[in-house]
Motif scaffolding. Structure first.
Motif, PDB file in Angstrom:
ATOM      1  N   ASP A  38      -8.084   0.539   3.166  1.00 30.59           N
ATOM      2  CA  ASP A  38      -8.967  -0.162   2.230  1.00 30.59           C
ATOM      3  C   ASP A  38      -8.577  -1.633   2.116  1.00 30.59           C
ATOM      4  OD1 ASP A  38     -10.412   2.123   1.731  1.00 30.59           O
ATOM      5  OD2 ASP A  38      -9.272   2.662  -0.076  1.00 30.59           O
TER       6      ASP A  38
ATOM      7  N   ALA B 204       0.866  -1.182   0.000  1.00 37.08           N
ATOM      8  CA  ALA B 204       0.000   0.000   0.000  1.00 37.08           C
ATOM      9  C   ALA B 204       0.898   1.226   0.000  1.00 37.08           C
ATOM     10  CB  ALA B 204      -0.909  -0.003   1.219  1.00 37.08           C
TER      11      ALA B 204
ATOM     12  N   GLU C 232      -5.018   3.821   1.253  1.00 37.33           N
ATOM     13  CA  GLU C 232      -4.983   2.544   0.547  1.00 37.33           C
ATOM     14  C   GLU C 232      -4.788   1.389   1.531  1.00 37.33           C
ATOM     15  OE1 GLU C 232      -2.552   0.277  -3.103  1.00 37.33           O
ATOM     16  OE2 GLU C 232      -1.857   2.223  -2.337  1.00 37.33           O
TER      17      GLU C 232
END
Length: 368
Positions: free
Chosen positions: A42, A34, A39
């Protein structure tokens, strides 16, 4: 096939991610990358990793905030977080610990140290997973056992109540006119007590105790108990003794609802104005359960067939109870009785009087 441990590395610099990937892939890990805090969050939501290698200094959501969010979430708080940072100040490390960091790696990352710390964190995660699974299994088993105990307790209570009803009928079994009197009377008593605002525990005790209100009739001679005509004055005095006999039968118990039944047996024929029996108590000298059961008992006697009378209509019976307010009955109990009228009528429909019609000479007191 064994599931590979999942490692998520979070860093805004691609070269750092590739370096860690090269070090860890040979160890058989499943590697995720990431490039930002957003990110990383997520990825964790979609595919929770077993360990997070987290850079601190990133644009947007930094490593401190990512750690705080992961540790604040019940589903992700047990994921070990290893802070990978060039920050060396003590204050920075304290801040990272406060945010939820479990370990630290200092940039540039040493290969052996990286492998050791990841392996150690994975052991911690495996232990936490085991404990969480064990806790869930334990909670499930406890819930199952608790439900089994609740069902068993309910069966015991049902059996106990059934036994109470059957034993209470022993005092009245020769009288074919009593029908479901004890069930109706006890449920009427509960309905009244509920309107008064008594708690669930006392309501249940009344349900168990009230059926025994006339158990003393077992000590009344059949020639008086079953007499289909007026009782002579001396016979009536003997009949009134069923209250004392019932209390004597029930006295001395350590069981709460039997103690309550003793009180009801003794006092359910006392009157608010003091003209009742056996002790001529008046107003609040009469225990509340005695005042409640008095209204319930009289209403059922009025609306039921007896050897000496046909049943009186429900509306006329309610009117008689109203007339007895502040005379025969506690006014508060009478008001509660009227408030409970829908439930009273539902109980009467559920347990109808099925006694045969044998109307004979009217007795001395038509609803005692």
């Amino acid at each position: 096939m064994p599931i590979k441990p999942r490692v998520l590395a979070v860093d805004d610099e691609e070269r750092n991610l590739r370096l860690m990937e090269a070090m860890l892939l040979p160890m058989g890990y499943e590697f995720f990358k990431a490039h930002s805090g957003e990110e990383a969050l997520d990825i964790v939501r979609e595919t929770p990793p077993d360990v997070v290698l987290l850079d601190i200094m990133m644009p947007g959501v930094n490593g401190f905030e990512v750690a705080r969010r992961l540790k604040a979430n019940e589903d992700t708080r047990i994921i070990p977080i290893i802070m990978v940072t060039a920050l060396k100040e003590v204050d920075d490390r304290v801040k990272a610990l406060d945010a939820g960091a479990d370990d630290f790696l200092t940039k540039p990352v040493d290969k052996l140290e990286l492998k050791a710390r990841v392996a150690n964190s994975l052991k911690i995660k495996a232990y936490n997973d085991h404990m969480r699974s064990y806790q869930k299994d334990l909670e499930t088993e406890i819930a199952k056992r608790t439900r089994e105990l609740e069902l068993a307790y309910e069966r015991v209570k049902d059996a106990s109540l059934d036994t109470i009803h059957r034993l209470s009928r022993a005092a009245e079994y020769k009288d074919e006119h009593t029908g479901d009197h004890i069930q109706r009377m006890s449920q009427y008593s509960v309905a009244i007590a509920k309107e008064i605002g008594l708690g669930q525990k006392i309501l249940e005790s009344i349900l168990y105790a009230a059926p025994m209100h006339d158990i003393g009739k077992i000590g009344i001679p059949d020639r008086i108990l079953l007499k289909p005509r007026r009782l002579e004055p001396e016979e009536w005095e003997i009949m009134k003794r069923h209250t004392v006999i019932g209390a004597q039968i029930l006295q001395g118990s350590d069981v709460g609802f039997i103690k309550l039944a003793e009180v009801i047996a003794m006092t359910h024929h006392e009157r608010w104005d003091g003209a009742g029996y056996p002790n001529g108590l008046c107003e609040r000298q009469i225990p509340l359960v005695g005042r409640i059961s008095a209204v319930a008992d009289v209403f059922d006697a009025l609306t039921s067939r007896r050897p000496y009378k046909e049943p009186i209509s429900v509306e006329d019976s309610f009117a008689i109870i109203a007339e007895g307010r502040s005379l025969r009955f506690d006014p508060v109990v009478v008001d509660a009785f009227f408030s409970a009228k829908p439930e009273i009528l539902a109980i009467k429909r559920k347990h109808p009087d099925t006694s045969p019609s044998k109307l004979v000479e009217m007795a001395e007191l038509p609803y005692t």
